[in-house]
Scaffold this motif. Structure first.
Motif, short mmCIF file in Angstrom:
data_model
loop_
_atom_site.label_atom_id
_atom_site.label_comp_id
_atom_site.label_asym_id
_atom_site.label_seq_id
_atom_site.Cartn_x
_atom_site.Cartn_y
_atom_site.Cartn_z
N ARG A 199 -20.88 31.80 79.74
CA ARG A 199 -20.27 30.56 79.26
C ARG A 199 -19.88 29.70 80.47
O ARG A 199 -18.90 29.99 81.14
N PRO A 200 -20.61 28.64 80.73
CA PRO A 200 -20.33 27.82 81.92
C PRO A 200 -19.00 27.08 81.86
O PRO A 200 -18.45 26.70 82.89
N ASN A 201 -18.47 26.88 80.65
CA ASN A 201 -17.22 26.13 80.50
C ASN A 201 -16.06 27.03 80.07
O ASN A 201 -15.12 26.56 79.44
N ASP A 203 -13.78 28.15 81.74
CA ASP A 203 -12.52 27.78 82.40
C ASP A 203 -11.63 26.94 81.49
O ASP A 203 -10.42 26.85 81.72
N LYS A 204 -12.20 26.37 80.42
CA LYS A 204 -11.38 25.62 79.46
C LYS A 204 -10.45 26.53 78.67
O LYS A 204 -9.50 26.05 78.05
N SER A 205 -10.77 27.83 78.66
CA SER A 205 -9.90 28.81 78.01
C SER A 205 -9.19 29.70 79.03
O SER A 205 -8.64 30.74 78.68
N LYS A 206 -9.20 29.26 80.29
CA LYS A 206 -8.66 30.10 81.36
C LYS A 206 -7.18 30.41 81.17
O LYS A 206 -6.71 31.49 81.52
N LYS A 331 -22.77 35.30 87.72
CA LYS A 331 -22.39 34.76 86.40
C LYS A 331 -22.13 35.86 85.37
O LYS A 331 -22.49 35.74 84.20
N ASP A 422 -16.37 27.56 73.82
CA ASP A 422 -15.74 27.86 75.11
C ASP A 422 -14.27 27.48 75.14
O ASP A 422 -13.46 28.11 75.83
N THR A 423 -13.90 26.44 74.41
CA THR A 423 -12.55 25.90 74.49
C THR A 423 -11.51 26.74 73.77
O THR A 423 -10.31 26.59 74.01
N GLU A 453 -11.74 17.07 72.16
CA GLU A 453 -13.16 17.06 71.89
C GLU A 453 -13.58 15.81 71.12
O GLU A 453 -14.63 15.22 71.38
N LYS A 456 -13.74 12.86 73.43
CA LYS A 456 -14.95 12.88 74.28
C LYS A 456 -16.15 12.39 73.48
O LYS A 456 -17.00 11.65 73.97
#
Length: 459
Positions: A199-201, A203-206, A331, A422-423, A453, A456
């Motif tokens: 999941r490239p994104n 970090d939105k759930s970091k 990754k 991802d979020t 979201e 955006k």
């Protein structure tokens, strides 16, 4: 949030019901009690009741069962908003996997006259297979839907049974505690799945992918259960008597030595000398993993302590330095660090098993050589060749795990299985009714995410 909830409402119950109905039909057609369980066969024989395998195996089964449902479940509760899912999905996957494993392992090991014969030993073996699935679960924790987890379990159990048959039956390797067949297989299968599901994104759930004081305390409960019962896990299916006794002792001392080296390295690698609870929760268990293959061999208490000592060191170093590299460069988003607890210590255990097997002689084992290495005792092969068998088995296990994880990972990417975005990964309220203030807090967080979201999309 609405889409995810709709997916859950429809897909999870349908998946659970269909899978269970299939299992019931297959059990009805293929499964029956073994000779130690069937009333007619047992009482028509000459066996005394206390010779029943139940009395030897059931205490070990109870310990293994506690590890699967409480140990693994609570070990993964460190995420502060994913405790329900960690314990709850662990429960769900394990309940499915042990049924499916009974069938898959039975096809390879327990079929007589077209029937799968089951007893307490098949229950233990099914739990072992389930353990491998739960190890893989740790790698994808928080990023997958329960439907994805059930599908993963279905494929992984099947591949586990194939690998187990090749390693233990076709190749004749020894792996009493499953360093190869359980830990190495489960870890590298899970790592490959999580690599394909990258999941490239994320970090939105970091902000959710972390622990709090009480969540780490709950996870430590899982650690202590696993630590206490690991000697039973490794010795559960070894032969009665000295083999089983030796396996429990070797595991016992390996865990103890591993714990001290884990504490030492955790403190040494911190700039302020403070202990990291992640290291203690996980690395202190690596000695049990590493003692699995050679557990029933004449490893000696001294050798067991060396193995455990090394396992604790490599596990802590893995958490501290290797996991960030794997995520950044390869990754591989390994939520629980299964590579450090199960992967590397599993490989270490397999290597130790190969080396120990290479030195198996009549002088060392006496008449017990026939129990541990029957082919060596009969003169069919040399001890050095048994060591080669062990090494080849490790390579086969890695190959099947990586290739299987690759294929299953692509299957799980299909949108039909309803993976969370991802979020909102690592979030209980997607799948569970969360009580009280926590529910309100989670709903506020999800509302914020949906608003961002929408903005955006509008822009």
């Amino acid at each position: 949030m609405t889409d995810v909830s709709t997916n859950m409402r429809l897909k999870l119950p349908v998946t659970c019901l269909i899978l269970e109905i299939i299992l019931i039909i297959l059990f009805g057609a293929l499964v029956q009690y073994d000779h130690g369980t069937d009333a007619k066969e047992w009482h028509n024989g000459s066996h005394g009741d206390y010779n029943n395998d139940f009395y030897y195996r059931y205490p070990s089964f109870q310990d293994v069962h506690v590890m699967i449902f409480i140990g693994f479940g609570f070990l993964m509760t460190f995420l502060h908003r994913y405790g329900f899912s960690s314990v709850g999905f662990n429960f769900l996957i394990a309940a499915f996997a042990l049924q499916w494993a009974t069938l898959m392992q039975g096809f390879f090991h327990g079929m007589h006259a077209g029937k799968i014969h089951i007893g307490v030993e098949s229950m233990i073996n099914a739990d072992f297979c389930t353990g491998a699935v739960l190890i893989s679960f740790g790698a994808v924790l928080g990023k997958t839907s329960p439907v994805q987890l059930l599908i993963m379990a279905m494929f992984e159990v099947t591949l586990f049974a194939v690998n187990e048959y090749i390693v233990l039956s076709a190749l004749g390797a020894k792996d009493a505690g499953g360093s190869m067949t359980i830990h190495t297989f489960g870890a590298y299968f899970g790592l490959m799945v999580t690599r394909i599901l990258y999941r490239p994104n994320l970090d939105k759930s970091k902000h959710r992918n972390c622990s709090v004081y009480h969540s780490d305390l709950f996870a430590m409960i899982g650690t202590l259960y696993l630590w206490m019962f690991w000697p039973s896990f490794n010795s559960a299916i070894t032969a009665h008597g000295d083999d089983q006794h030796r396996t429990a002792l070797n595991t016992y001392y390996s865990l103890a030595a591993c714990t001290l080296s884990s504490y030492a390295l955790s403190s040494l690698t911190a700039h302020d000398g403070k202990l990291d609870m992640v290291h203690i929760q996980n690395a202190a268990l690596a000695g049990g993993v590493a003692a699995g293959t050679a557990g029933e061999m004449m490893l000696t208490p001294f050798g067991s302590m060396i193995v455990g000592f090394l396992a604790g060191i490599i596990s802590v170093l893995g958490y501290k330095y290797l996991s960030p590299i794997l995520e950044e460069k390869l990754k591989i988003q390994d939520t629980c660090g299964v590579h450090n607890l199960h992967g590397m210590p599993g490989v270490l255990g397999a290597i130790v098993g190969a080396i120990t097997a290479s030195f198996a002689t009549k002088e060392i084992y006496g008449d017990g050589l026939a129990d541990v290495f029957p082919d060596v005792a009969s003169g069919e092969i040399q001890a050095s060749y048994q060591g080669v068998r062990q090494a080849i088995s490790l390579a086969v296990t890695l190959g099947i795990a990586l290739l299987g994880g690759l294929i299953v990972g692509f299957i799980l990417k299909l949108p039909v299985f309803g993976a969370p975005p991802d979020t909102i990964c690592f979030e209980d309220s997607i799948y569970w009714e969360v009580p009280g203030e926590e529910a309100a807090h989670h709903d506020d967080q999800l509302t914020t995410v949906r608003t961002e979201e929408s903005e955006k999309l509008n822009s």
